[in-house]
Design a protein around this motif. Structure first.
Motif: not given
Ligand code: PEP
Length: 242
Positions: A79-82, A86-92, A111-123, A156-158
């Protein structure tokens, strides 16, 4: 075609070095046909958000927490990153899987927490050399995708996937472009089965300004996750201008 190019600076730079590099890249990269994302360390994120404010370069983070707030000492909230841009977050990333013992269940929660905040996870997914040599690369990656993307809703997410064979990261030995293309095709179809959506798949592992053109021409490689070569402004700019 436009590619997504993400710089992963890892924990390689001091605070001032990060700011200097971000300024150099944003000053020199005024127009660019590709989409560029820079992922600095947490310490420099806010300052770099300001540096990139009027540029076309987008801000990413290298990780984020499984919840928005709470008693999670040392974690950083999606939430704070958003809220700082911040738009993308590298995960894993494989380095976190290895050194910090992150497993697919934790990565799935992130991933689920990032998507909830409309961040785009990079798995990030990828096999070890021993797994590739045993002919198990696809098996390992299917498992990482199945667990990492379990019950992930992309209506509704990417989301973006980065294929990073672990043996190619930081080794100077990138995968052969045709082998990468085959893996990307496989990953795209596996991810599509799970997510019911086609998502971009990036390649990561010793990409530099000399080998990038051989990957650029592959149909299923939608972009790149770049580590070492993103730490030198001239080298990274050459990559972005391909
Ligand atoms: C990475 O760590 O994501 C990476 C791709 O590193 P490098 O480009 O240095 O292999």
């Amino acid at each position: 075609m436009k590619k997504l190019i993400i710089a992963n600076w890892k924990m390689k730079l001091g605070f001032n070095e990060s700011l200097v590099l971000a300024k150099k890249i944003s000053n020199k990269l005024k127009s660019n046909k590709n989409n560029i994302v820079i992922c600095p360390d947490y310490l420099s994120l806010v300052s770099i958000a300001n540096i990139l404010k009027n540029s076309k370069i987008v801000l990413g983070a290298q990780d984020s927490a499984i919840v928005d707030s709470g008693a999670y000492t040392g974690e950083v909230s999606p939430l704070n990153l958003k809220s700082i841009g911040v738009k993308y977050v590298i995960l894993g990333h494989s380095e976190r899987r290895e050194h910090l013992h992150e497993n697919s269940a934790i990565i799935n929660d992130k991933i689920k927490a990032a998507l909830k905040n409309k961040l785009i996870p990079v798995l990030c997914v990828g096999e070890k050399l021993i797994e590739r040599e045993a002919g198990e690369a696809k098996l390992v990656i299917s498992d990482q995708l199945r667990r990492g993307l379990n019950k992930v809703d992309l209506k509704n997410n990417n989301l973006v996937i980065a294929y990073e064979p672990i043996w190619a990261i930081g080794s100077g030995k990138a995968i052969a472009p045709l082998e990468a293309e085959e893996m990307h095709q496989f990953i795209k179809s596996q991810a599509n089965k799970i997510l019911k959506k086609i998502v971009p798949v990036l390649y990561g592992g010793s990409v530099d300004s000399k080998n990038i053109s051989s990957f650029m021409s592959q149909k299923n490689i939608d972009g790149f996750l770049v580590g070492g070569a993103s730490l030198k402004s001239d080298e990274f700019i050459k990559i972005c201008l391909q």
